[in-house]
Design a protein around this motif. Structure first.
Motif, PDB file in Angstrom:
ATOM      1  N   PHE A  58       0.924  -1.249  -0.272  1.00 44.48           N
ATOM      2  CA  PHE A  58      -0.271  -0.104   0.013  1.00 44.48           C
ATOM      3  C   PHE A  58       1.256   1.790  -0.133  1.00 44.48           C
ATOM      4  CE2 PHE A  58      -3.156  -2.971   0.957  1.00 44.48           C
ATOM      5  CZ  PHE A  58      -4.212  -2.038   0.133  1.00 44.48           C
ATOM      6  N   ASP A  75      -7.545   1.769   2.522  1.00 47.45           N
ATOM      7  CA  ASP A  75      -8.661   1.484   1.659  1.00 47.45           C
ATOM      8  C   ASP A  75      -9.358   2.090   2.825  1.00 47.45           C
ATOM      9  OD1 ASP A  75      -9.219  -0.057  -0.380  1.00 47.45           O
ATOM     10  OD2 ASP A  75      -7.804  -1.443   0.610  1.00 47.45           O
ATOM     11  N   ARG A 151     -20.149  -5.048  -5.007  1.00 47.86           N
ATOM     12  CA  ARG A 151     -20.159  -4.340  -4.303  1.00 47.86           C
ATOM     13  C   ARG A 151     -21.125  -3.200  -4.315  1.00 47.86           C
ATOM     14  NH1 ARG A 151     -12.944  -3.437  -5.822  1.00 47.86           N
ATOM     15  NH2 ARG A 151     -13.610  -2.579  -3.389  1.00 47.86           N
ATOM     16  N   LYS A 184     -13.362   6.028  -7.266  1.00 45.00           N
ATOM     17  CA  LYS A 184     -13.012   5.131  -8.334  1.00 45.00           C
ATOM     18  C   LYS A 184     -14.086   4.127  -8.484  1.00 45.00           C
ATOM     19  CE  LYS A 184     -12.893   1.678  -4.228  1.00 45.00           C
ATOM     20  NZ  LYS A 184     -11.982   1.299  -2.805  1.00 45.00           N
ATOM     21  N   ARG A 195     -14.280  -9.074 -13.107  1.00 48.21           N
ATOM     22  CA  ARG A 195     -13.961  -8.471 -13.240  1.00 48.21           C
ATOM     23  C   ARG A 195     -12.676  -7.364 -13.373  1.00 48.21           C
ATOM     24  NH1 ARG A 195     -12.680  -6.259  -7.349  1.00 48.21           N
ATOM     25  NH2 ARG A 195     -11.295  -7.426  -6.831  1.00 48.21           N
ATOM     26  N   MET A 228      -9.283   5.809  -9.309  1.00 50.20           N
ATOM     27  CA  MET A 228      -7.828   4.683  -9.365  1.00 50.20           C
ATOM     28  C   MET A 228      -9.169   4.341 -10.646  1.00 50.20           C
ATOM     29  SD  MET A 228      -9.151   1.198  -6.770  1.00 50.20           S
ATOM     30  CE  MET A 228      -8.628   1.669  -5.195  1.00 50.20           C
ATOM     31  N   TRP A 264      -5.457  -2.188  -7.768  1.00 50.72           N
ATOM     32  CA  TRP A 264      -4.451  -3.475  -7.293  1.00 50.72           C
ATOM     33  C   TRP A 264      -4.622  -5.065  -8.224  1.00 50.72           C
ATOM     34  CZ3 TRP A 264      -4.584   0.966  -5.632  1.00 50.72           C
ATOM     35  CH2 TRP A 264      -3.792   1.241  -4.003  1.00 50.72           C
ATOM     36  N   GLY A 288      -5.493  -8.728  -5.718  1.00 50.41           N
ATOM     37  CA  GLY A 288      -5.621  -7.686  -4.939  1.00 50.41           C
ATOM     38  C   GLY A 288      -6.672  -8.005  -3.470  1.00 50.41           C
ATOM     39  N   LEU A 289      -6.646  -9.121  -3.331  1.00 48.74           N
ATOM     40  CA  LEU A 289      -7.300  -9.249  -2.246  1.00 48.74           C
ATOM     41  C   LEU A 289      -6.734 -10.211  -1.580  1.00 48.74           C
ATOM     42  CD1 LEU A 289     -11.195  -9.328  -3.171  1.00 48.74           C
ATOM     43  CD2 LEU A 289     -10.008  -8.382  -1.514  1.00 48.74           C
ATOM     44  N   GLU A 484     -16.627  -7.792  -2.607  1.00 45.87           N
ATOM     45  CA  GLU A 484     -15.550  -7.693  -3.301  1.00 45.87           C
ATOM     46  C   GLU A 484     -15.645  -9.260  -3.974  1.00 45.87           C
ATOM     47  OE1 GLU A 484     -12.645  -5.035  -2.372  1.00 45.87           O
ATOM     48  OE2 GLU A 484     -11.665  -6.087  -3.956  1.00 45.87           O
TER      49      GLU A 484
HETATM   50  C1  BGC Z   1     -10.669  -3.204  -4.954  1.00 51.82           C
HETATM   51  C2  BGC Z   1      -9.950  -1.614  -4.649  1.00 51.82           C
HETATM   52  C3  BGC Z   1      -9.223  -1.470  -3.839  1.00 51.82           C
HETATM   53  C4  BGC Z   1      -7.614  -1.948  -4.091  1.00 51.82           C
HETATM   54  C5  BGC Z   1      -6.600  -2.213  -2.462  1.00 51.82           C
HETATM   55  C6  BGC Z   1      -9.124  -3.778  -4.970  1.00 51.82           C
HETATM   56  O1  BGC Z   1      -9.017  -5.346  -4.853  1.00 51.82           O
HETATM   57  O2  BGC Z   1     -11.172  -3.040  -6.123  1.00 51.82           O
HETATM   58  O3  BGC Z   1     -11.427  -0.997  -4.269  1.00 51.82           O
HETATM   59  O4  BGC Z   1      -9.202  -0.262  -3.350  1.00 51.82           O
HETATM   60  O5  BGC Z   1      -8.475  -3.869  -3.994  1.00 51.82           O
HETATM   61  O6  BGC Z   1      -7.088  -2.838  -1.689  1.00 51.82           O
END
Ligand code: BGC
Length: 737
Positions: A58, A75, A151, A184, A195, A228, A264, A288-289, A484
């Motif tokens: 981050f 976030d 979302r 975003k 996505r 974003m 991300w 991203g997760l 998400e």
């Molecule tokens: C999400 C974003 C988030 C980013 C950072 C992504 O998976 O879509 O909304 O800000 O991760 O955590």
């Protein structure tokens, strides 16, 4: 005395020399553009490239040699997320990062009150500042196209005008703390399924009329310092390096001078990222997760591969100078702004803000008497009931957990059960009623049928003995719910709640249903439930907000920022084949075009169960006949619509008065009507206030594909004044010359 004077003079002189010596980029009295230019002129090519990509999960780099700090991001958008490990997705388990959770953005949109938005921005900005963040990853303004989008709870509903008005004060107040907003996900990330690659096709008209306005407002009116890019593709090119979205629309047309940050893992190509307007690349080679990769930050598209292309002359040097300038500008606005306030965490005023926003956003969907000519169930009069049974997993569930990147680690969290107990004390008992399992990614947690049956039977038994039943249900932040990374898999309520509602109602008709969700749900049982409240995800003070509204301490004044279709195929996106939603896994076409949400319901004459803009109150409001300042309006003039609104009931309240405009005849299809103005007005019992709205030609325009510009056609129009998009209280016809 002389020596004293001499040393004072010496001291002043050396201060002067120091001030003189301070390089321009460090001198906050200098214009920001001069500082950017100066810093840039001192940097090597390698240092410039280093600015353009992540150096941890981050953060992105600064210029250590010049004392220019890194950029710290978090976030977003409902609170400042707990610290994540430097190099993987695990939480860092710090003990100083618990925060206030604010209501989800659907709730903020449901307040229809820009003052609530400003309050939100101030409070979350102070928390982000205290946590030493430079960029807060939010707010989100993707349009609510389908209730299946996992979302939607992070966004501001289905109407571009409402979302535009509501996002601006959030951004402005947040940024007063020296923390950049990151609007975003730009653009067209309207579903979570596929996505990362779904390629969205839609008309330019739908793009400009429906999907872009809130982003445009965030940039032009809100002045958002960052934006974003989204994961999906638009017309064959990833949104994070999309020539049309970034170079042409955002940077050329809207004159955006800030930083484009990828979602991300949203970058996929060095050349495109270099030339198509991307500035900072984050989270590459991950989803991203949760997922990780062996690639290092030097392998990012905008790291060594970009440096190589620059050195080989395959991309122009102007690309890196532009990116670095934007990032320096961001750093001067945030990290190197020494005048920014100190910030604060979990203060009384933050909790008060969370509660107030919740109070104004809760929507009373239905409030009917149980027996003919009886009183409606709400507000709950404590003297009428001795035994109140609260049922539901969501009455005690920590709904700050799960949901994806918006997950929050809270210092305090008042559950609905705790909030109700604070008012009704020992009268309250509880039964779980249904189980939803843990918030987990990648799969739905299965609950055994015997567990479901047992919990339901227990609740039904207790309901027989109760005077009143409050079921707190809805969705939650589990995968495939409001979360998400996936879309919902059914439109109806999950976890056996439909059966639970039917059985509870059969034994006790005094049933209040509180839905916690960020999405509409199917309600085949709607006629059986006399009182229904849309309670969103309300954050730290949610239990108090709900209890305030259910008890009548607060008169509900929220209205829906999206429609509740009766069945899924009543929603425009779902009225066509799979290509319209969810796509064929590669490509998707928005076949309903501009007819999103109420625009579809109105124009196609398919009534929604609860319409956009709907929300009841414990009082009633009467509207006078709206009057126009003239019958004819000139294209360069304005038309004023005036009316009086009166609180004709016996409790104080706030009414949201909505103005829609419809074009009677046009060379292109137009929605029956579109929201163009609204205001929220506070009224004491018996009080009356005059309201006026100014219509301009901009309110009458459509996006013309042929000229690729906004256009207005003279002719007959109607202004509709409504308490919702279907509860129209007056129509004023007028003509545009
Ligand atoms: C999400 C974003 C988030 C980013 C950072 C992504 O998976 O879509 O909304 O800000 O991760 O955590």
């Amino acid at each position: 005395m002389r020596t004293k004077l001499f040393s004072l003079a010496l001291c002043a002189c050396s201060l002067f020399v120091n001030a003189q010596q301070k390089p321009v980029y460090q001198d906050e009295t200098q214009p920001i553009e001069a500082r950017v230019k100066d810093a840039l002129s001192r940097m090597t090519l390698e240092e410039k490239v280093a600015l353009c990509h992540a150096q941890s999960k981050f953060t992105s780099a600064g210029v250590p040699r010049l004392g220019i700090p890194q950029v710290m991001m978090s976030d977003g958008p409902h609170g400042v997320r707990a610290e994540i490990n430097w190099n993987d997705w695990g939480y860092a388990n710090q003990t100083n990062d618990s925060i206030t959770a604010f209501p989800a953005l659907t709730c903020l949109a449901a307040t229809w009150n820009p003052e609530m938005s400003a309050l939100y921005g101030t409070a979350i900005g102070e928390e982000a500042r205290y946590r030493e963040k430079d960029v807060l990853l939010g707010p989100g303004v993707n349009i609510y196209r389908t209730p299946m989008n996992g979302r939607n709870f992070e966004y501001m509903g289905e109407d571009p005008y409402l979302a535009s008005v509501m996002c601006v004060p959030y951004i402005q107040e947040l940024q007063k703390n020296g923390v950049a907003a990151c609007i975003k996900h730009y653009a067209l990330n309207n579903q979570e399924l596929w996505r990362g690659h779904i390629d969205v096709y839609l008309s330019d008209r739908a793009l400009y009329e429906i999907y872009l306005p809130a982003f445009k407002a965030a940039i032009e009116k809100g002045g958002s310092w960052t934006i974003m890019g989204s994961y999906n593709k638009y017309r064959g090119q990833h949104a994070c390096h999309n020539e049309q979205l970034l170079n042409n629309i955002l940077k050329r047309d809207w004159k955006f001078d800030g930083v484009v940050i990828t979602d991300w893992g949203g970058a996929h190509d060095t050349y495109e990222a270099a030339v198509n307007g991307l500035d900072i690349e984050m989270g590459s080679y991950t989803n991203g997760l949760t997922s990780e990769s062996a690639f290092t930050y030097h392998d990012y598209y905008l790291a060594n591969p970009y440096l190589k292309l620059l050195k080989e002359g395959k991309v122009p040097m102007s690309t890196i100078d532009d990116k670095a300038s934007r990032i320096l500008r961001l750093i001067f606005r945030t990290a190197m702004n020494t005048k920014k306030p100190l910030g604060a965490l979990c203060t009384e005023s933050h909790y008060a803000a969370a509660r107030e926003i919740g109070n104004e956003g809760i929507v009373l969907l239905k409030n009917a008497p149980v027996v003919k000519k009886g009183n409606p169930l709400l507000p709950i009069d404590a003297s009428r009931y001795n035994k109140i049974l609260v049922v539901g997993d969501n009455a005690t569930r920590m709904l700050n957990q799960g949901g994806g990147s918006s997950e929050l680690k809270v210092k305090d969290m008042i559950s609905p059960l705790a909030g109700l107990k604070a008012i009704y004390g020992d009268k309250i008992s509880f039964a779980q009623g249904y189980a939803a399992g843990r918030p987990m990614y990648g799969r739905a947690d299965e609950i055994a049928p015997e567990v479901e049956d047992k919990l339901r039977a227990e609740a039904v038994e207790k309901a027989k003995e109760a005077d009143l039943v409050i079921l707190v249900g809805g969705l939650n932040k589990n995968h495939f719910q409001d979360c998400e990374g996936g879309d919902r898999q059914q439109y109806g309520l999950p976890f056996g709640q439909e059966k639970l509602i039917n059985e509870l109602q059969a034994v006790n008709p005094n049933l209040v249903l509180v839905l916690l969700s960020g999405n509409a749900v199917e309600m085949p049982w709607v006629d059986k439930v006399p009182a229904i409240v849309q309670g969103w995800y309300l954050g730290s003070m949610g239990g108090y907000s709900l209890a305030d509204v259910l008890s009548g301490k607060v008169n509900p004044s929220g209205k829906l920022p999206f429609s509740f279709p009766k069945k899924l195929t009543d929603c425009g996106a779902h009225a066509f084949d799979e290509l319209s939603y969810p796509g064929d896994s590669i490509k998707e076409e928005y076949k309903e075009d501009i007819l999103v949400g109420y625009r579809w319901h109105d124009t196609k004459k398919i009534p929604a169960l609860f319409a956009f803009g709907h929300g009841l109150s414990y009082t009633s409001y009467s509207y006078s006949k709206p009057m126009a300042s003239a019958k004819v309006m000139n294209a360069d003039g304005t038309l004023t619509i005036t009316l009086k609104v009166k609180n004709s009931g016996s409790v104080a309240g706030k009414e949201i008065v909505q103005l829609y405009v419809g074009d009677d005849k046009c060379s292109v299809i137009r929605p029956q009507k579109e929201l163009k103005h609204f205001t929220k007005v506070a009224l004491q019992p018996g009080e009356e206030k005059e309201i006026s709205f100014q219509i301009t030609a901009d309110d009458l325009k459509f996006f013309d594909e042929a000229t690729h510009d906004w256009k207005v056609e003279p002719g007959k129009f109607k202004a509709y004044i409504g308490a919702s998009s279907t509860d129209i209280r007056g129509i004023v016809p007028f003509e545009l010359k």
